[in-house]
Design an enzyme around this catalytic site. Structure first.
Site, PDB file in Angstrom:
ATOM      1  N   HIS A  12      20.252 -63.757 -39.952  1.00 40.87           N
ATOM      2  CA  HIS A  12      20.613 -64.668 -41.052  1.00 40.87           C
ATOM      3  C   HIS A  12      19.866 -65.999 -40.942  1.00 40.87           C
ATOM      4  CE1 HIS A  12      24.398 -65.800 -38.463  1.00 40.87           C
ATOM      5  NE2 HIS A  12      23.405 -66.628 -38.182  1.00 40.87           N
ATOM      6  N   HIS A  59      28.122 -72.366 -39.254  1.00 36.47           N
ATOM      7  CA  HIS A  59      27.252 -73.288 -38.510  1.00 36.47           C
ATOM      8  C   HIS A  59      27.694 -74.722 -38.793  1.00 36.47           C
ATOM      9  CE1 HIS A  59      25.062 -69.505 -39.055  1.00 36.47           C
ATOM     10  NE2 HIS A  59      24.375 -69.791 -37.975  1.00 36.47           N
ATOM     11  N   HIS A 196      16.790 -65.364 -29.987  1.00 37.89           N
ATOM     12  CA  HIS A 196      16.241 -66.676 -30.346  1.00 37.89           C
ATOM     13  C   HIS A 196      16.955 -67.782 -29.584  1.00 37.89           C
ATOM     14  CE1 HIS A 196      19.690 -66.448 -33.105  1.00 37.89           C
ATOM     15  NE2 HIS A 196      19.505 -67.673 -33.541  1.00 37.89           N
ATOM     16  N   GLU A 243      24.734 -64.439 -30.893  1.00 33.96           N
ATOM     17  CA  GLU A 243      25.161 -64.006 -32.238  1.00 33.96           C
ATOM     18  C   GLU A 243      25.194 -62.479 -32.358  1.00 33.96           C
ATOM     19  OE1 GLU A 243      23.635 -67.733 -35.026  1.00 33.96           O
ATOM     20  OE2 GLU A 243      22.507 -65.865 -35.034  1.00 33.96           O
TER      21      GLU A 243
HETATM   22 FE   LIG Z   1      23.228 -68.338 -36.934  1.00 36.91          FE
END
Ligand SMILES: [Fe+2]
Length: 325
Positions: A12, A59, A196, A243
């Protein structure tokens, strides 16, 4: 009864939403990403779900560090796009499904999953970017093709839920959906990742080998993934790679054995590995075959099982984009 027919895993990355909103999808850098979802959008148009459950993380849009629920289910009638610092994304308000969401909340809580019920919640790129990738670009004045039940998971502040807890939550979600009396076709998304890290000495870390193994096991051996501790995600997939536990909620809601109908992987997008997978429950194909065997007439077009086989073969024939680590 309602039933979950398929699970979708999708990154996402916020920059994907920005590229879409600013009409950059044809630029070579972004075309590489968006072209990987063309087959997925065709699959979604064909599947036509009645409802999508989307597992994502907030977030600091709906929740701040003052209050971070581990699992928060959106039971509202609608979920406006959040302002993430440059105004809300130009996408339609997401319509919910309060009746099914409330039913799921009741079922999960009685199954001893302590859930936060959200009757008012804005949703950020964590949810709307995968929606765009699977449903395509939708004008702000138009509407998304189906109602959505958001499930926000804490993966931003330690401790996030374990992979095993997420996997078991997926199973409980499936039970909840299947005890809903209305005949609804439901798909479930797991979003976020893949590897990431956005800050610190290892910023920019991408681990294609880990990501590929994760996708392989997600498809064939999800129980293995459910045993991975948090520290392994941090070490191998970067700080934000955690995530990926959200994909296990999606996977837990599916059959033990599934058909992988599509996969796409490319790096980088922004500084993130983009992963995507579509998994279908096998009994979906079985029920179609059963209808055929019971004498239901088919047209001159390919039967659904044959079409699905053809579709899977075509998807596998498409090379997965992997550019190093
Ligand atoms: Fe995220």
């Amino acid at each position: 009864m309602a039933r979950i027919v398929a699970g979708i895993g999708s990154s996402h990355v916020p920059a994907i939403g920005a590229a879409l909103d600013n009409n950059k999808t044809e630029e070579p850098y972004w075309k590489r990403v968006f072209s990987g979802f063309e087959k997925s959008q065709a699959w979604m148009r064909e599947t036509k779900p009645d409802v999508a459950i989307i597992v994502y993380n907030d977030h600091a849009s709906a929740f701040s560090v003052d209050l971070i629920p581990t699992f928060a289910l959106g039971c509202a009638a609608e979920f406006p796009p959040a302002d993430e610092g440059w105004g809300p994304r130009p996408v339609p308000v997401v319509k919910g499904h309060p009746a099914l969401a409330s039913h799921i909340a009741q079922s999960l809580i009685l199954d001893e999953f302590d859930l936060t019920i959200c009757n008012k919640m804005e949703v950020d790129h964590g949810m709307t970017v995968p929606m765009n990738l699977l449903f395509g670009k939708v004008d702000k004045s138009s509407h998304w093709p189906c109602p959505v039940i958001p499930l926000a998971v804490n993966v931003v502040m330690y401790p996030p839920p374990t992979g095993h807890r997420c996997y078991m939550l997926g199973k409980a979600i499936r039970k909840a959906v299947e005890s809903y009396p209305e005949d609804l076709k439901v798909v479930i998304f797991g979003t976020g990742g893949l590897s990431h890290q956005i800050s610190g000495p290892r910023a920019g870390l991408i681990n294609a080998k880990w990501d590929k193994a994760f996708l392989d096991n997600l498809s064939k051996a999800p129980q293995k993934l459910a045993k991975i501790p948090h520290v392994d995600y941090m070490r191998e997939a970067g700080a934000e790679g955690i995530e990926m536990v959200m994909w296990l909620i999606m996977r837990g809601a599916l059959d033990d054995k599934v058909d992988e109908v599509y996969r796409f992987y490319t790096v980088p997008a922004s500084n993130t590995a983009v992963g995507h997978i579509i998994l279908e429950n096998r009994r979906r194909a079985k029920s179609t075959a059963g209808r055929k065997a019971s004498g239901r007439k088919t047209s001159g077009r390919k039967s659904k099982p044959a079409a699905a086989k053809h579709k899977r073969a075509a998807a596998r024939a498409t090379p997965t984009t992997v550019r190093g680590r």
